[in-house]
Scaffold this active site. Structure first.
Site, short mmCIF file in Angstrom:
data_model
loop_
_atom_site.label_atom_id
_atom_site.label_comp_id
_atom_site.label_asym_id
_atom_site.label_seq_id
_atom_site.Cartn_x
_atom_site.Cartn_y
_atom_site.Cartn_z
N ASP A 1 -64.77 -20.14 -2.98
CA ASP A 1 -63.67 -20.02 -1.83
C ASP A 1 -62.34 -20.32 -2.90
OD1 ASP A 1 -65.99 -19.27 -0.26
OD2 ASP A 1 -65.31 -19.04 1.15
N GLU B 1 -60.95 -14.87 -0.35
CA GLU B 1 -60.96 -14.51 1.09
C GLU B 1 -59.94 -15.95 1.68
OE1 GLU B 1 -63.38 -14.95 4.63
OE2 GLU B 1 -63.47 -16.99 3.75
N ASN B 2 -59.81 -16.62 1.10
CA ASN B 2 -58.70 -17.82 1.81
C ASN B 2 -58.00 -17.91 1.10
OD1 ASN B 2 -61.58 -18.58 1.94
ND2 ASN B 2 -60.45 -18.90 4.40
N ASN C 1 -65.20 -13.00 5.86
CA ASN C 1 -65.34 -12.58 7.41
C ASN C 1 -63.59 -12.85 7.14
OD1 ASN C 1 -65.24 -15.30 6.89
ND2 ASN C 1 -64.43 -15.65 8.83
N HIS C 2 -62.53 -13.19 6.80
CA HIS C 2 -61.41 -13.09 6.25
C HIS C 2 -60.22 -11.72 5.47
CE1 HIS C 2 -60.30 -16.48 8.54
NE2 HIS C 2 -60.96 -17.19 7.90
N HIS D 1 -71.71 -14.18 2.46
CA HIS D 1 -70.74 -15.09 3.01
C HIS D 1 -70.87 -15.33 3.95
CE1 HIS D 1 -66.33 -16.34 3.15
NE2 HIS D 1 -66.64 -16.21 4.05
N HIS E 1 -68.26 -19.01 1.70
CA HIS E 1 -68.07 -19.23 3.71
C HIS E 1 -67.83 -21.06 3.92
CE1 HIS E 1 -66.70 -18.51 7.44
NE2 HIS E 1 -67.95 -19.48 8.12
N HIS F 1 -67.81 -23.41 2.32
CA HIS F 1 -66.68 -24.35 1.19
C HIS F 1 -67.25 -25.52 0.83
CE1 HIS F 1 -62.91 -22.15 2.60
NE2 HIS F 1 -63.77 -21.09 2.84
FE LIG Z 1 -63.93 -19.69 3.39
FE LIG Z 2 -65.26 -17.41 5.44
#
Ligand SMILES: [Fe+2]
Ligand SMILES: [Fe+2]
Length: 263
Positions: A8, A39-40, A66-67, A148, A173, A175
């Protein structure tokens, strides 16, 4: 063929870390294809169009998690974002695609993004149910899954269940890179989490003080750590270009200020 999978990317500092370190990683590790989880990337949550373009300058495929919709503007550009792969098993989101075919040296590479079911806020269709049967429809010789999810055992269950059906199942996810990279008995390369790209002295990429304030004292909000040395965690999957069998999986960690990687 050597595929680099980057964990990520957290914030602008994560984008710059990946972008700046990639020439060295490419040189030292002979990388042919890059998959990055984005995603981040935008302020720690979601992916703006501008940051999608920035990551596209060095990555061949960009996965989410999820983001996926934390930056609402994604609704506007996801359909035309050729490199973007959002979670396949979302129940209520239908824009974009969750599995896409890319090409490297004329060889098709399928990249699929899945969102885990345990300890996550989103309700999703079970990843195993989602992929059941699709492995016959997805005929590309190389298929890499970004799983993820929070739960490492959930990721392992999926990887063993489909061992041999996919080239690699790489977790994202948390990290935090895990030390369990290996090739499973039937040939699928596996690692529970590839780690992240961003500020090294941080809590999973976020500012230490603001994270403690937020979580321990319920004050303020999380902010991306923008200071100090930058780090890039990822994993490299080597695939035989004739048999398409996985040869090796090698986690990497490039830390700013160090001449080479440390594992
Ligand atoms: Fe993440
Ligand atoms: Fe995530």
């Amino acid at each position: 063929m050597r595929v680099l999978f980057l964990g990520d990317i957290v914030g602008s500092i994560g984008i710059s870390a990946a972008s700046d370190f990639l020439p060295l990683i490419r040189k030292e590790k002979r990388i042919d294809f890059v998959i990055a989880n984005g995603e981040n990337a935008t302020k720690g949550k979601g992916l703006s169009e501008e940051d999608y373009e920035r990551i596209s300058s060095f990555a061949d495929a960009i996965t989410l998690g999820n983001h996926y919709r934390s930056q609402y503007e994604i609704d506007r550009f996801i359909a035309s974002a050729d490199k973007l792969v959002r979670p396949l098993n979302l129940i209520h989101y239908h824009k974009g695609e969750g599995s896409k075919v890319f090409y490297c040296k004329d060889i098709p590479i399928r990249v699929t993004n899945l969102l885990g079911a345990a300890f996550m806020n989103e309700t999703v269709k079970s990843p195993i149910e989602t992929m059941e049967g699709l492995e016959e429809e997805f005929i590309e010789p190389i298929h890499i899954v970004d799983y993820h999810a929070e739960s490492t055992s959930e990721k392992q269950i999926f990887a063993y269940y489909f061992d041999g059906a996919f080239t690699a199942v790489i977790g994202t996810h948390t990290h935090v890179a895990t030390l369990d990279a290996r090739i499973l008995p039937n040939g699928t390369a596996y690692q529970s989490d590839a780690g992240f790209c961003g500020s090294y002295e941080s809590i999973i990429g976020f500012d230490v003080d603001s994270t403690i304030e937020r979580i321990v004292f319920e004050k303020g909000k999380l902010s991306v750590s923008q200071e100090g040395e930058r780090v890039v965690y990822g994993t490299i999957i080597e695939i035989d270009e004739n048999t398409f069998k996985t040869i090796s999986i090698e986690p990497i960690c490039y830390l700013e200020g160090k001449e080479s990687y440390h594992g």
